[in-house]
Write a protein that holds these residues in place. Structure first.
Motif, PDB file in Angstrom:
ATOM      1  N   LEU A   1     -30.337  15.339  21.121  1.00  0.00           N
ATOM      2  CA  LEU A   1     -30.575  15.055  22.534  1.00  0.00           C
ATOM      3  C   LEU A   1     -32.054  15.037  22.913  1.00  0.00           C
ATOM      4  O   LEU A   1     -32.486  14.227  23.727  1.00  0.00           O
ATOM      5  N   ASN A   2     -32.844  15.943  22.330  1.00  0.00           N
ATOM      6  CA  ASN A   2     -34.229  16.118  22.780  1.00  0.00           C
ATOM      7  C   ASN A   2     -35.268  15.867  21.706  1.00  0.00           C
ATOM      8  O   ASN A   2     -36.457  15.981  21.983  1.00  0.00           O
ATOM      9  N   GLY A   3     -34.860  15.590  20.512  1.00  0.00           N
ATOM     10  CA  GLY A   3     -35.794  15.437  19.403  1.00  0.00           C
ATOM     11  C   GLY A   3     -36.545  14.125  19.444  1.00  0.00           C
ATOM     12  O   GLY A   3     -36.453  13.347  20.396  1.00  0.00           O
ATOM     13  N   PRO A   4     -37.307  13.861  18.395  1.00  0.00           N
ATOM     14  CA  PRO A   4     -38.090  12.625  18.364  1.00  0.00           C
ATOM     15  C   PRO A   4     -37.193  11.402  18.241  1.00  0.00           C
ATOM     16  O   PRO A   4     -36.079  11.484  17.736  1.00  0.00           O
TER      17      PRO A   4
ATOM     18  N   LEU B   1     -26.939  28.458  13.900  1.00  0.00           N
ATOM     19  CA  LEU B   1     -28.281  28.029  14.288  1.00  0.00           C
ATOM     20  C   LEU B   1     -28.551  26.602  13.838  1.00  0.00           C
ATOM     21  O   LEU B   1     -29.124  25.807  14.593  1.00  0.00           O
ATOM     22  N   GLU B   2     -28.117  26.245  12.632  1.00  0.00           N
ATOM     23  CA  GLU B   2     -28.296  24.871  12.158  1.00  0.00           C
ATOM     24  C   GLU B   2     -27.569  23.878  13.048  1.00  0.00           C
ATOM     25  O   GLU B   2     -28.093  22.810  13.375  1.00  0.00           O
ATOM     26  N   ARG B   3     -26.348  24.209  13.448  1.00  0.00           N
ATOM     27  CA  ARG B   3     -25.586  23.320  14.336  1.00  0.00           C
ATOM     28  C   ARG B   3     -26.261  23.181  15.692  1.00  0.00           C
ATOM     29  O   ARG B   3     -26.332  22.084  16.256  1.00  0.00           O
ATOM     30  N   ARG B   4     -26.721  24.290  16.253  1.00  0.00           N
ATOM     31  CA  ARG B   4     -27.364  24.245  17.563  1.00  0.00           C
ATOM     32  C   ARG B   4     -28.663  23.437  17.507  1.00  0.00           C
ATOM     33  O   ARG B   4     -28.948  22.644  18.410  1.00  0.00           O
ATOM     34  N   VAL B   5     -29.460  23.619  16.444  1.00  0.00           N
ATOM     35  CA  VAL B   5     -30.720  22.878  16.315  1.00  0.00           C
ATOM     36  C   VAL B   5     -30.433  21.394  16.114  1.00  0.00           C
ATOM     37  O   VAL B   5     -31.109  20.532  16.703  1.00  0.00           O
TER      38      VAL B   5
ATOM     39  N   PRO C   1     -38.489  27.503  23.264  1.00  0.00           N
ATOM     40  CA  PRO C   1     -39.950  27.289  23.336  1.00  0.00           C
ATOM     41  C   PRO C   1     -40.557  26.875  22.005  1.00  0.00           C
ATOM     42  O   PRO C   1     -41.479  26.047  21.965  1.00  0.00           O
ATOM     43  N   ILE C   2     -40.026  27.400  20.919  1.00  0.00           N
ATOM     44  CA  ILE C   2     -40.540  27.014  19.596  1.00  0.00           C
ATOM     45  C   ILE C   2     -40.179  25.565  19.298  1.00  0.00           C
ATOM     46  O   ILE C   2     -40.997  24.792  18.802  1.00  0.00           O
TER      47      ILE C   2
ATOM     48  N   ASN D   1     -40.886  20.240  17.189  1.00  0.00           N
ATOM     49  CA  ASN D   1     -39.474  19.924  16.981  1.00  0.00           C
ATOM     50  C   ASN D   1     -39.110  19.702  15.522  1.00  0.00           C
ATOM     51  O   ASN D   1     -37.956  19.459  15.210  1.00  0.00           O
ATOM     52  N   SER D   2     -40.066  19.819  14.610  1.00  0.00           N
ATOM     53  CA  SER D   2     -39.754  19.640  13.191  1.00  0.00           C
ATOM     54  C   SER D   2     -39.562  20.963  12.464  1.00  0.00           C
ATOM     55  O   SER D   2     -39.404  20.970  11.250  1.00  0.00           O
TER      56      SER D   2
END
Length: 151
Positions: free
Chosen positions: A116-119, A106-110, A72-73, A78-79
């Motif tokens: 896939l979903n970022g800008p 966490l860095e790898r997952r983000v 959700p965050i 997304n930045s």
């Protein structure tokens, strides 16, 4: 030799040489290290017959909080940096994440989520200049045409 797979022929050569030579000599003749020879002395299964285990060796520490707390965050902004997300989940679960051990995970997952979903990324078309293309001129003298010069 590091990162070279042992072939079945090398293991067979090692096993036949092991009957008449020592472990170090037989391993050297077969083309691998003495440490690898010790491994094959314990388990003499041919390399082509071995099951190679691949995949996760440790369970994902973020598996049950990824969907409900982190996504959700990321969907809202997304930045946001992974360290900010880490501090957020540490405030929510202080006993579960007391230190920064999950930071790399966490860095790898983000990074994967952003891929896939970022800008959208800007697309740049490189322009390579072709010699003489833009500088073409026919050197025509237009003075005889009687036109007035442009102001």
């Amino acid at each position: 030799m590091p990162y070279k797979f042992i072939t079945d022929e090398q293991l067979r050569l090692y096993m036949t040489d092991r009957k008449t030579h020592g472990q170090r000599t037989a391993a050297a003749r077969a083309g691998f290290s003495e440490r690898t020879a010790r491994r094959f002395d314990v388990d003499a299964t041919l390399p082509s017959q071995r099951n190679i285990k691949r995949g996760r060796t440790v369970s994902d520490p973020l598996e049950d909080i990824w969907d409900k707390d982190i996504l959700p965050i990321l969907d809202k902004d997304n930045s946001v940096k992974p360290i900010t997300l880490l501090r957020h989940i540490q405030s929510l679960y202080p006993l579960r994440f007391p230190d920064d051990r999950v930071k790399r995970t966490l860095e790898r997952r983000v990074r994967g989520w952003r891929a896939l979903n970022g800008p959208e990324k800007d697309i740049i078309f490189r322009q390579t200049p072709e010699p003489g293309y833009m500088g073409q001129s026919d050197f025509t003298d237009a003075a005889d045409l009687g036109s007035s010069p442009l102001c």
